[in-house]
Design a protein around this motif. Structure first.
Motif, PDB file in Angstrom:
ATOM      1  N   ALA A  28       0.833  -1.204   0.000  1.00  0.00           N
ATOM      2  CA  ALA A  28       0.000   0.000   0.000  1.00  0.00           C
ATOM      3  C   ALA A  28       0.868   1.254   0.000  1.00  0.00           C
ATOM      4  CB  ALA A  28      -0.926   0.006   1.213  1.00  0.00           C
ATOM      5  N   GLY A  29       2.024   1.173   0.665  1.00  0.00           N
ATOM      6  CA  GLY A  29       2.929   2.312   0.692  1.00  0.00           C
ATOM      7  C   GLY A  29       3.452   2.680  -0.678  1.00  0.00           C
ATOM      8  N   ALA A  30       3.621   1.679  -1.535  1.00  0.00           N
ATOM      9  CA  ALA A  30       4.087   1.946  -2.895  1.00  0.00           C
ATOM     10  C   ALA A  30       3.087   2.814  -3.648  1.00  0.00           C
ATOM     11  CB  ALA A  30       4.318   0.629  -3.633  1.00  0.00           C
ATOM     12  N   PHE A  31       1.823   2.480  -3.549  1.00  0.00           N
ATOM     13  CA  PHE A  31       0.786   3.280  -4.208  1.00  0.00           C
ATOM     14  C   PHE A  31       0.604   4.621  -3.497  1.00  0.00           C
ATOM     15  CE2 PHE A  31      -0.262  -0.976  -5.691  1.00  0.00           C
ATOM     16  CZ  PHE A  31      -0.476  -0.740  -7.049  1.00  0.00           C
ATOM     17  N   GLY A  32       0.730   4.604  -2.175  1.00  0.00           N
ATOM     18  CA  GLY A  32       0.605   5.849  -1.420  1.00  0.00           C
ATOM     19  C   GLY A  32       1.655   6.864  -1.810  1.00  0.00           C
ATOM     20  N   ILE A  68      -1.146  16.117   5.114  1.00  0.00           N
ATOM     21  CA  ILE A  68      -2.162  15.080   4.922  1.00  0.00           C
ATOM     22  C   ILE A  68      -1.591  13.701   5.227  1.00  0.00           C
ATOM     23  CG2 ILE A  68      -3.595  13.912   3.198  1.00  0.00           C
ATOM     24  CD1 ILE A  68      -3.942  16.648   1.842  1.00  0.00           C
ATOM     25  N   THR A  69      -0.390  13.417   4.709  1.00  0.00           N
ATOM     26  CA  THR A  69       0.181  12.078   4.891  1.00  0.00           C
ATOM     27  C   THR A  69       0.583  11.820   6.334  1.00  0.00           C
ATOM     28  OG1 THR A  69       2.334  12.959   4.152  1.00  0.00           O
ATOM     29  CG2 THR A  69       0.959  11.885   2.496  1.00  0.00           C
ATOM     30  N   ILE A  70       1.106  12.840   7.028  1.00  0.00           N
ATOM     31  CA  ILE A  70       1.453  12.667   8.444  1.00  0.00           C
ATOM     32  C   ILE A  70       0.203  12.343   9.260  1.00  0.00           C
ATOM     33  CG2 ILE A  70       2.235  13.873  10.521  1.00  0.00           C
ATOM     34  CD1 ILE A  70       4.226  15.374   8.781  1.00  0.00           C
ATOM     35  N   GLY A 116       3.987   5.483   2.761  1.00  0.00           N
ATOM     36  CA  GLY A 116       4.671   5.738   1.496  1.00  0.00           C
ATOM     37  C   GLY A 116       4.533   7.178   1.056  1.00  0.00           C
ATOM     38  N   GLY A 117       3.386   7.773   1.356  1.00  0.00           N
ATOM     39  CA  GLY A 117       3.131   9.142   0.925  1.00  0.00           C
ATOM     40  C   GLY A 117       3.973  10.162   1.654  1.00  0.00           C
TER      41      GLY A 117
END
Length: 423
Positions: free
Chosen positions: A61-65, A84-86, A117-118
């Motif tokens: 999921a981190g890869a897509f994030g 947003i990601t934090i 990932g984001g």
């Protein structure tokens, strides 16, 4: 090493600390899981394979994030994407503390992975654009070293909680502490400036899909393909090495020290030092030469580690250079990838190249398992990791030298005053 920080302006310093703390807290949240695995297996009566799936979905999921967050950074701004990601991964980690079943935890870990990932993608491109070109490699590599700080904090937190609480409560308390990164948002909102980008409006006019797939346009397609290959080699080598190395040391070398705090400390310190050294060399000798040095050293060190007739003491000592050299490659990726793309797709490109390797690298541990049936585990690890790091070496030879590149699409930051530099 400290000269670059002393020469930095106030916006550069504030941005550095926001990205450094964000990545350290990211590591804290992620490393919690590996330390809580035994308790999770007991709490939900799951197998090791099911526990491993929790980690795999987070990385997948981190890869897509990372790819999506990079595109958000291009459309809406670097700082907003970082906020947003934090918040995303902090809330998801906190929610994991209240999971009542394995399936719930699996879903929550998947959601957490998107933010994990984001955050790297948004923070990397933000720092790359804010810091002055001559210090970009050192600053971004130092940000990468924050992973060691978060990793060490997770070890300390786990030690304290599992020493004073029952295992079933301790793992929940660990995940609940994952809410702490959300406090960083207040610092980001108040102190971190958004880099001025001359073509930001062009990126905002594009549709979300155009932004997301803009890295496959002819003018940047070559950078995307080679950068993706670089990411595959970097993550593949790390996955091949770390997935089965504990098993190799324990079952073939009969070393039980791997689980000790002392050995963990050596690995964490080696990672930190490797990141910092890579940043210094990257700015001094160039991106390509730096990566080539670390990739070659990784290949040589791995082969010696698994094939040479070393004593147990020598194996443990060699663990430091092994961690040192393997850390230097990911530490170079943020600066290099950022310098390959224009502003309109810079965040998307950085997020994609770094995280594409995470997906493909899932196949490297499988290859180690397959080869071990025919060659033995040590040989399988050595050949698989050496092949992966060789991909990094080939990829960097195909990329242009970008050291010192000035982003024409960003406004220069004000030079520091003498008083600020002295503080």
């Amino acid at each position: 090493m400290s000269n670059w920080y002393q020469e930095s302006s106030a916006p550069e310093r504030k941005t550095f600390w926001a990205c450094f703390m964000g990545w350290a807290l990211d590591a804290l949240d992620i490393q919690m899981f590996s330390l809580a695995i035994p308790a999770l297996i007991a709490a939900f009566a799951i197998s090791k394979t099911e526990a491993g799936l929790l980690g795999s979905v987070t990385l997948f999921a981190g890869a897509f994030g990372g790819w999506i967050a990079g595109a958000l950074a291009d459309r809406y701004g670097r700082v907003k994407a970082l906020q947003i990601t934090i918040l995303w991964f902090a809330l998801a980690t906190f929610a994991c503390a209240f999971a009542q079943s394995y399936s719930q935890l699996l879903i929550l870990k998947t959601i957490q992975g998107i933010g994990f990932g984001g955050e790297w993608a948004a923070g990397a491109v933000l720092m790359a654009e804010v810091i002055r070109p001559q210090h970009r490699g050192k600053a971004l590599a130092t940000v990468q070293s924050a992973w060691a700080v978060g990793w060490g904090a997770a070890v300390i937190l786990a030690t304290v909680l599992f020493s004073h609480l029952s295992a079933d409560i301790a793992w929940r308390a660990m995940f609940a502490a994952g809410l702490l990164p959300a406090l960083l948002i207040f610092y980001v909102r108040r102190g971190v400036p958004e880099p001025a980008r001359a073509i930001a409006t062009a990126a905002q006019r594009a549709s979300p899909l155009q932004t997301l797939f803009g890295i496959f346009k002819p003018d940047v397609l070559r950078a995307t393909m080679i950068g993706g290959l670089f990411g595959v080699g970097a993550h593949g080598g790390y996955a091949a090495l770390t997935t089965f190395l504990p098993t190799f040391l324990r079952e073939e070398r009969k070393l039980s020290v791997l689980g000790s705090g002392g050995y963990l400390a050596v690995i964490i310190v080696a990672f930190f030092c490797g990141c910092v050294a890579s940043g210094i060399l990257s700015d001094r000798i160039g991106r390509r030469a730096n990566v080539a040095v670390f990739a070659s050293a990784c290949v040589l060190t791995v082969l010696v580690y698994v094939f040479a007739p070393l004593t147990n003491a020598q194996m443990l000592v060699l663990g430091f250079p092994l961690g040192f050299f393997s850390a230097g490659i990911p530490a170079s990726m943020a600066a290099l990838f950022s310098e390959l793309y224009p502003a309109g797709v810079r965040g998307t490109g950085v997020g994609f190249c770094y995280n594409f390797g995470r997906i493909v690298s899932a196949g490297f541990p499988i290859l180690v398992g397959y080869l071990s049936q025919h060659l033995g585990l040590g040989a399988a690890i050595g050949l698989d990791a050496a092949f992966a790091y060789s991909l990094v070496f080939v990829a960097v030879l195909l990329l242009p030298e970008t050291r010192g590149k000035t982003f024409s699409d960003t406004a220069p930051l004000p030079a520091p005053t003498p008083n600020l530099a002295a503080n």
